[in-house]
Design a protein around this motif. Structure first.
Motif, PDB file in Angstrom:
ATOM      1  N   ASP A  78     -22.065-120.230   0.723  1.00 31.97           N
ATOM      2  CA  ASP A  78     -21.965-118.849   1.186  1.00 31.97           C
ATOM      3  C   ASP A  78     -21.997-118.910   2.706  1.00 31.97           C
ATOM      4  O   ASP A  78     -22.964-119.422   3.291  1.00 31.97           O
ATOM      5  CB  ASP A  78     -23.124-118.018   0.653  1.00 31.97           C
ATOM      6  CG  ASP A  78     -22.895-116.519   0.827  1.00 31.97           C
ATOM      7  OD1 ASP A  78     -21.871-116.140   1.429  1.00 31.97           O
ATOM      8  OD2 ASP A  78     -23.746-115.735   0.366  1.00 31.97           O
ATOM      9  N   ARG A  80     -21.356-116.890   6.415  1.00 30.21           N
ATOM     10  CA  ARG A  80     -21.224-115.623   7.128  1.00 30.21           C
ATOM     11  C   ARG A  80     -21.173-115.901   8.624  1.00 30.21           C
ATOM     12  O   ARG A  80     -21.830-116.834   9.109  1.00 30.21           O
ATOM     13  CB  ARG A  80     -22.395-114.684   6.811  1.00 30.21           C
ATOM     14  CG  ARG A  80     -22.626-114.448   5.335  1.00 30.21           C
ATOM     15  CD  ARG A  80     -23.930-113.701   5.100  1.00 30.21           C
ATOM     16  NE  ARG A  80     -23.805-112.281   5.397  1.00 30.21           N
ATOM     17  CZ  ARG A  80     -24.686-111.580   6.093  1.00 30.21           C
ATOM     18  NH1 ARG A  80     -25.752-112.175   6.621  1.00 30.21           N
ATOM     19  NH2 ARG A  80     -24.513-110.286   6.295  1.00 30.21           N
ATOM     20  N   PRO A 129     -14.017-119.981   2.355  1.00 30.34           N
ATOM     21  CA  PRO A 129     -14.119-118.559   2.707  1.00 30.34           C
ATOM     22  C   PRO A 129     -15.290-118.280   3.645  1.00 30.34           C
ATOM     23  O   PRO A 129     -16.384-118.846   3.489  1.00 30.34           O
ATOM     24  CB  PRO A 129     -14.331-117.877   1.348  1.00 30.34           C
ATOM     25  CG  PRO A 129     -13.809-118.843   0.342  1.00 30.34           C
ATOM     26  CD  PRO A 129     -14.089-120.204   0.902  1.00 30.34           C
ATOM     27  N   GLU A 131     -17.308-114.911   5.435  1.00 35.19           N
ATOM     28  CA  GLU A 131     -17.475-113.469   5.556  1.00 35.19           C
ATOM     29  C   GLU A 131     -17.618-113.107   7.027  1.00 35.19           C
ATOM     30  O   GLU A 131     -18.542-113.576   7.707  1.00 35.19           O
ATOM     31  CB  GLU A 131     -18.707-112.991   4.793  1.00 35.19           C
ATOM     32  CG  GLU A 131     -18.950-111.492   4.923  1.00 35.19           C
ATOM     33  CD  GLU A 131     -20.271-111.029   4.343  1.00 35.19           C
ATOM     34  OE1 GLU A 131     -20.621-109.851   4.542  1.00 35.19           O
ATOM     35  OE2 GLU A 131     -20.964-111.847   3.706  1.00 35.19           O
ATOM     36  N   SER A 132     -16.716-112.284   7.518  1.00 40.21           N
ATOM     37  CA  SER A 132     -16.798-111.784   8.886  1.00 40.21           C
ATOM     38  C   SER A 132     -17.734-110.574   8.888  1.00 40.21           C
ATOM     39  O   SER A 132     -17.413-109.533   8.317  1.00 40.21           O
ATOM     40  CB  SER A 132     -15.400-111.386   9.371  1.00 40.21           C
ATOM     41  OG  SER A 132     -15.459-110.746  10.608  1.00 40.21           O
ATOM     42  N   VAL A 133     -18.882-110.727   9.531  1.00 41.93           N
ATOM     43  CA  VAL A 133     -19.887-109.662   9.521  1.00 41.93           C
ATOM     44  C   VAL A 133     -19.620-108.725  10.700  1.00 41.93           C
ATOM     45  O   VAL A 133     -19.961-109.021  11.845  1.00 41.93           O
ATOM     46  CB  VAL A 133     -21.313-110.246   9.579  1.00 41.93           C
ATOM     47  CG1 VAL A 133     -22.349-109.118   9.554  1.00 41.93           C
ATOM     48  CG2 VAL A 133     -21.538-111.197   8.409  1.00 41.93           C
ATOM     49  N   ASP A 138     -22.163-103.770   9.172  1.00 45.86           N
ATOM     50  CA  ASP A 138     -23.309-104.552   8.706  1.00 45.86           C
ATOM     51  C   ASP A 138     -24.127-104.936   9.933  1.00 45.86           C
ATOM     52  O   ASP A 138     -23.651-105.671  10.802  1.00 45.86           O
ATOM     53  CB  ASP A 138     -22.806-105.801   7.974  1.00 45.86           C
ATOM     54  CG  ASP A 138     -23.931-106.636   7.365  1.00 45.86           C
ATOM     55  OD1 ASP A 138     -25.077-106.552   7.847  1.00 45.86           O
ATOM     56  OD2 ASP A 138     -23.653-107.402   6.422  1.00 45.86           O
ATOM     57  N   ASN A 275     -25.266-119.192   8.208  1.00 48.36           N
ATOM     58  CA  ASN A 275     -25.088-118.035   9.078  1.00 48.36           C
ATOM     59  C   ASN A 275     -24.726-118.540  10.467  1.00 48.36           C
ATOM     60  O   ASN A 275     -25.526-119.255  11.100  1.00 48.36           O
ATOM     61  CB  ASN A 275     -26.390-117.226   9.170  1.00 48.36           C
ATOM     62  CG  ASN A 275     -26.764-116.550   7.871  1.00 48.36           C
ATOM     63  OD1 ASN A 275     -26.146-115.574   7.474  1.00 48.36           O
ATOM     64  ND2 ASN A 275     -27.788-117.070   7.214  1.00 48.36           N
TER      65      ASN A 275
END
Length: 384
Positions: A78, A80, A129, A131-133, A138, A275
């Motif tokens: 995951d 980000r 992948p 995630e563009s925060v 967000d 992160n």
């Protein structure tokens, strides 16, 4: 000291790589665009390679149990990245890190119905992948901008006796430095991240301007860094753990709790949570976990491509629970991980780690709006 039990997974906080000069307002930290350099991309790839050797090499004592080490299993990952301050710098940085963590391999292929085997481009490049925060959608990775109470905290710090004493101490040095700064103000509030940033100018020019590097006295870059560390440690910390100065990490804590809990769940595939962020949450993290009490040298600005690892280790016996420990590597010139303490301990049971930090966590946008006294921006208007 590496925990001898099985490593179940890890939550990583990584800083972006080298970039061009960056401008932010000294009283609000609202940023403008900057750009990652080729050096920054290399630093991030080197960090990814280091993390690969630490967590994906079966010969490593901290190999993550059950992870797909060569061909990435995206269900185990995951990722980000903060898409706020600095524009694309952090988003592009994380791609370099991932290239080092999961480099191209010809095993990244597929066999078609007609028997043809197709290898992914660039020798088996692995697209993971991210995630563009987005900060307006967000608040979690960039919670210190558009936050009026944080702005007040900065102003209060600038008016504090400790800041004024440090400014007085720094003044003779800044006067010596001024001829190398062009028309930049040497007001101590400008030490880091304003439109006339002192430290950032010295740091960027020392890396990318040969003439500047040759002319600058040999101790001036280190002295600038020293005062910048004082400046930023005061801005991004607070005496009470739930103080607004720690907001940079308080909004990330909920995802850390969730990710560690997921990793502890044997039925959940998650192994690595990454992160990609700026340096600011690192300062707050080290403060709220009291890591700086044991190692004061980590207070301040972490280097480009630094990383914190929150490792989750299997329990020593079935009657126990998984434990969390924290490790830190300060940029690419730092060759190894260093063990940090959590509330004075080398590791904590997962439930204790969460219970120690949960009271200060900011869990929702509405909680952030209240903590910041923000009533209109970043989605706060809907709560009025």
């Amino acid at each position: 000291m590496v925990n001898a039990t099985t490593l179940l997974g890890v939550v990583l906080l990584a800083r972006h790589g080298d970039r061009l000069e960056f401008f932010q307002d000294p009283f609000t930290y609202n940023p403008v665009q900057t750009f990652l350099t080729p050096l920054g991309s290399v630093q991030e790839q080197q960090l990814g390679t280091f993390l690969r050797g630490t967590y994906l090499d079966p010969a490593s004592p901290t190999f993550i149990e059950g992870i797909s080490a060569d061909v990435a299993n995206v269900n185990q990952l995951d990722v980000r990245a903060d898409a706020g301050g600095g524009g694309s710098v952090i988003l592009i940085s994380v791609q370099g890190l991932l290239q080092g963590l999961f480099p191209p391999t010809t095993d990244n292929n597929i066999t078609l119905a007609n028997g043809t085997t197709v290898v992914a481009p660039l020798g088996g490049y692995q697209a993971i992948p991210v995630e563009s925060v987005e900060p307006n959608l967000d608040i979690s990775l960039n919670s210190f901008t558009s936050c009026p109470n944080f702005d007040n905290h900065i102003s209060e710090f600038y008016a504090s006796p400790s800041f004024m004493a440090e400014a007085t101490e720094a003044k003779p040095f800044l006067e010596l430095l001024q001829p190398y700064l062009g028309n930049r103000s040497i007001d101590f509030t400008n030490m880091v991240r304003p439109n006339n940033c002192i430290f950032d100018f010295v740091n960027v020019q020392s890396v990318h301007n040969a003439t500047f590097l040759a002319e600058l006295p040999s101790t001036f870059a280190a002295q600038s860094y020293y005062y910048a560390n004082f400046h930023e440690n005061g801005v991004f910390t607070d005496s009470p753990p739930d103080g607004i100065g720690n907001i940079g990490i308080r909004t990330i804590l909920p995802s850390i709790f969730t990710d560690l809990t997921r990793i502890a769940n044997a039925s959940d595939p998650l192994k690595i949570m990454l992160n990609e962020i700026s340096y600011k949450p690192f300062i707050s993290l080290f403060n709220v976990t009291q890591a700086t009490n044991t190692d004061p040298s980590i207070a301040g600005i972490v280097d480009y491509a630094s990383v914190v690892a929150l490792e989750l280790h299997a329990p020593a016996s079935p009657a126990d629970e998984p434990t969390v420990n924290m490790r830190f590597k300060n940029g690419t010139t730092d060759p190894v991980f260093h063990d940090l303490t959590l509330f004075g301990e080398t590791s904590l049971p997962l439930s204790q780690f969460i219970s120690q930090l949960a009271p200060i966590a900011v869990n929702t946008t509405q909680e952030w709006c209240t903590a910041c006294n923000q009533t209109s921006l970043r989605g706060c208007s809907v709560f009025n």
